[in-house]
Design a protein around this motif. Structure first.
Motif, PDB file in Angstrom:
ATOM      1  N   GLN A 198       6.326  13.019 -19.147  1.00 21.65           N
ATOM      2  CA  GLN A 198       6.181  13.559 -20.497  1.00 21.65           C
ATOM      3  C   GLN A 198       5.803  12.442 -21.480  1.00 21.65           C
ATOM      4  OE1 GLN A 198       6.536  16.849 -20.805  1.00 21.65           O
ATOM      5  NE2 GLN A 198       5.871  16.752 -22.935  1.00 21.65           N
ATOM      6  N   GLY A 220       2.240  11.392 -21.059  1.00 17.00           N
ATOM      7  CA  GLY A 220       1.360  12.379 -21.687  1.00 17.00           C
ATOM      8  C   GLY A 220       1.312  12.185 -23.194  1.00 17.00           C
ATOM      9  N   GLU A 221       2.487  12.068 -23.796  1.00 23.08           N
ATOM     10  CA  GLU A 221       2.553  11.898 -25.254  1.00 23.08           C
ATOM     11  C   GLU A 221       1.897  10.592 -25.685  1.00 23.08           C
ATOM     12  OE1 GLU A 221       6.746  12.240 -25.847  1.00 23.08           O
ATOM     13  OE2 GLU A 221       6.706  14.422 -25.543  1.00 23.08           O
ATOM     14  N   ASN A 244      -0.692   9.334 -24.224  1.00 22.45           N
ATOM     15  CA  ASN A 244      -2.090   9.365 -23.786  1.00 22.45           C
ATOM     16  C   ASN A 244      -2.424   8.334 -22.721  1.00 22.45           C
ATOM     17  OD1 ASN A 244      -3.197  11.521 -25.265  1.00 22.45           O
ATOM     18  ND2 ASN A 244      -3.067  10.245 -27.115  1.00 22.45           N
ATOM     19  N   TRP A 276       2.830  21.761 -19.014  1.00 24.60           N
ATOM     20  CA  TRP A 276       1.507  21.134 -18.972  1.00 24.60           C
ATOM     21  C   TRP A 276       0.431  22.187 -18.754  1.00 24.60           C
ATOM     22  CZ3 TRP A 276       0.567  15.737 -19.209  1.00 24.60           C
ATOM     23  CH2 TRP A 276       1.731  14.954 -19.296  1.00 24.60           C
ATOM     24  N   PRO A 305      -2.054  16.901 -13.122  1.00 27.53           N
ATOM     25  CA  PRO A 305      -2.750  15.664 -12.733  1.00 27.53           C
ATOM     26  C   PRO A 305      -3.155  15.697 -11.263  1.00 27.53           C
ATOM     27  CG  PRO A 305      -0.390  15.306 -12.725  1.00 27.53           C
ATOM     28  CD  PRO A 305      -0.596  16.706 -13.217  1.00 27.53           C
TER      29      PRO A 305
END
Ligand SMILES: Nc1nc2c(ncn2[C@@H]2O[C@H](COP(=O)(O)OP(=O)(O)OP(=O)(O)O)[C@@H](O)[C@H]2O)c(=O)[nH]1
Ligand SMILES: [Mg+2]
Length: 196
Positions: A127, A130-131, A133, A166, A170
């Protein structure tokens, strides 16, 4: 596939890492999940990266130069229960700084133990990636430790859990450093990025 592999340097500070002038791929995940073993498997070297049966072996950011042209990076694991709070925040600073600031980092491979149900600590780390980037792929490790069927089941569970938060999943790989299972897939993925 990766013919030459040599240790370059260990660091606690991303600023002291080798000049970011070539592609780089890093391995992260819980302590003992098999990061260092996977680097040895991919480079066909028994003890290029130091491994241990007890968690907490890798403590630094370790750079390995592959084929004299790009880097593999072995990182210390998270979630080591015996670590003090102080050590934990030192880890976070060192690793998060590295991951956020390392401009030549192409992708972070997050290793997940294929024997376990989805673990909160892995989901939270993903997480955060993702946050932040930070591009990542997942590698489910230790395929040899149970039946392939069981491994595939836990990968399916992980996917199902990720789908709750999500939109897109991925890349995922399934490996065993003991048998070499999945080596080609991961190597080809890296080669593809290197060539693009
Ligand atoms: N059977 C089997 N054992 C593995 C595999 N990968 C790693 N191991 C074993 O798991 C233990 C931990 O492996 P490491 O590669 O040191 O794990 P790590 O993620 O680098 O751990 P830290 O550096 O402590 O964060 C060692 O005893 C390895 O031999 C695998 O694919 N199959
Ligand atoms: Mg290690």
């Amino acid at each position: 596939m990766f013919d030459k592999a040599e240790f370059v340097i260990s660091n606690t500070d991303y600023r002291k890492c080798p000049k970011p002038d070539r592609h780089e791929f890093a391995f992260i995940g819980r302590s003992n999940v098999g990061k260092s073993s996977l680097i040895n498997m991919l480079t066909a070297r028994k003890s290029l990266a130091k491994t241990s049966a007890s968690p907490g072996k890798t403590q630094l950011i370790n750079h390995f130069l592959i084929d004299e042209s790009w880097y593999l990076v072995d990182l210390p694991g998270y979630g080591y229960a015996k670590t003090s709070k102080k050590n934990r925040s030192a880890w976070e600073l060192m690793i998060q700084d590295y991951l956020i600031n390392r401009e030549n980092l192409q992708i972070v491979f997050v290793l997940i133990d294929s024997r376990l149900d989805p673990q909160r600590i892995d989901l939270e780390f993903i997480q955060w990636l993702g946050e932040s980037n930070i591009p990542f792929a997942l590698i489910f490790t230790k395929a040899d430790k149970q039946s392939l069927n069981k491994g595939h089941q836990s990968i399916a569970k992980f996917k199902k859990t990720m789908k709750k938060t999500w939109e897109e999943l991925p890349m995922m790989f399934f490996t065993s450093s003991a048998t070499g299972f999945g080596k080609e897939e991961v190597s080809e993925y890296i080669s593809h990025i290197l060539e693009s």
